[in-house]
Design a protein around this motif. Structure first.
Motif, PDB file in Angstrom:
ATOM      1  N   ASN A 116       0.857  -1.182   0.000  1.00 10.53           N
ATOM      2  CA  ASN A 116       0.000   0.000   0.000  1.00 10.53           C
ATOM      3  C   ASN A 116       0.892   1.230   0.000  1.00 10.53           C
ATOM      4  O   ASN A 116       1.657   1.459   0.937  1.00 10.53           O
ATOM      5  N   GLU A 147       0.337   4.388   0.433  1.00 10.04           N
ATOM      6  CA  GLU A 147       0.132   5.338   1.533  1.00 10.04           C
ATOM      7  C   GLU A 147       0.818   4.861   2.812  1.00 10.04           C
ATOM      8  O   GLU A 147       1.418   5.652   3.543  1.00 10.04           O
ATOM      9  N   ASN A 174      -4.410  -1.338  -2.604  1.00  8.86           N
ATOM     10  CA  ASN A 174      -5.201  -0.107  -2.505  1.00  8.86           C
ATOM     11  C   ASN A 174      -5.340   0.503  -3.899  1.00  8.86           C
ATOM     12  O   ASN A 174      -4.437   1.158  -4.383  1.00  8.86           O
ATOM     13  N   ASN A 203      -6.693   3.014  -5.023  1.00  7.06           N
ATOM     14  CA  ASN A 203      -6.668   4.477  -5.112  1.00  7.06           C
ATOM     15  C   ASN A 203      -5.298   5.076  -4.835  1.00  7.06           C
ATOM     16  O   ASN A 203      -5.096   6.274  -4.994  1.00  7.06           O
ATOM     17  N   ALA A 204      -4.358   4.244  -4.404  1.00  4.89           N
ATOM     18  CA  ALA A 204      -3.023   4.750  -4.051  1.00  4.89           C
ATOM     19  C   ALA A 204      -2.071   4.570  -5.236  1.00  4.89           C
ATOM     20  O   ALA A 204      -1.923   3.467  -5.763  1.00  4.89           O
ATOM     21  N   TYR A 207       1.848   6.215  -7.139  1.00  6.00           N
ATOM     22  CA  TYR A 207       3.125   6.777  -6.698  1.00  6.00           C
ATOM     23  C   TYR A 207       3.918   7.396  -7.842  1.00  6.00           C
ATOM     24  O   TYR A 207       4.040   6.814  -8.918  1.00  6.00           O
TER      25      TYR A 207
END
Length: 251
Positions: free
Chosen positions: A116, A118, A231, A233-234, A236
């Motif tokens: 994840n 975040e 996740n 929605n995450a 990078y």
């Protein structure tokens, strides 16, 4: 000094820029016609994939000729290196590239199936402190090869054997494109393999995937997804690198 790098979401490019010198994108070198390079110092900077090197970096090593009294390697990673550094040094030796310095740098892990983003951002990884040490080592032409344990070596061999026996594991067949895709073409531009084309409605993948996940992480609409990820929605992008730099590096 010449520094060669491969990057998907900016970590290795960020590190390459810190070392300075002449910076070369590995995908772009492979697409060109110059494969012999000489310098007083030469660096190779790339992420750890499967406790080893990405396929595109292996292809580069097999094709390139590097002549230098000091060649250094920095392998960026987000969780565990296992025997990756030693594996690569041996692989380079087999292709007549002799490494004097090789180490890893712990950074945020962008491998979406397992991590994840975040939560990764909240972990203290001491990246700046360790990068300063690496910069100082290379500046002083220190000779050092990071050694892994016997267990680390066996883990790298096991993972690489698994990939070899399962060529359909971690491919673009694991991707899906949602209706929120607006055909901006970012995925096409960031792909180091030229593996993506836009059809009438959405991106179409060609089966020659590096599984670097640049297309997924950098999609402005978050329209490209993995079938399984921690996740959805995450995403990078290294804070010290721009999307334009990734596009220039990979296409």
């Amino acid at each position: 000094m010449k520094v060669f790098y491969f990057t998907a979401t900016g970590n290795s490019l960020d590190v390459a820029k810190r070392f300075g010198g002449e910076i070369y994108s590995i995908p772009n070198v492979l697409k060109g016609d110059q494969f012999h390079f000489e310098d007083e110092k030469i660096g190779l900077i790339f992420p750890c994939y499967g406790f080893a090197a990405p396929k595109i970096v292996r292809e580069f090593i097999e094709k390139i000729t590097l002549k230098s009294p000091y060649i250094f390697v920095i392998m960026t990673y987000g969780n565990k290196l296992a025997g990756g550094v030693n594996w690569f040094v041996r692989y380079a030796e087999e292709n007549d590239i002799h490494v004097q310095y090789a180490d890893g740098l712990l950074m945020i892990d962008n491998f979406l199936p397992f991590f994840n983003i975040e939560k990764q951002k909240m972990k203290k990884k001491y990246t700046e402190e360790n990068l300063s040490r690496l910069l100082n080592d290379v500046n002083q032409k220190k000779r050092y090869i990071r050694n892994g344990s016997f267990t680390d070596s066996m883990l790298t061999k096991a993972i690489q054997y698994f990939y070899k026996r399962n060529p359909n594991f971690n491919t673009d067949k694991d991707f899906s494109v949602g209706n929120d895709c607006n055909q901006c073409g970012t995925c096409v531009k960031v792909c180091p393999r030229n593996n993506i084309k836009l059809d009438e409605h959405k991106p179409a993948y060609g089966g020659n995937c590096e599984f670097c996940l640049a297309c997924i992480n950098l999609c402005p609409q978050k329209a490209i997804r993995l079938k399984k990820e921690s996740n959805p929605n995450a995403r990078y992008l290294n804070e010290n690198v721009t999307l334009k730099e990734i596009i220039t590096a990979n296409n």
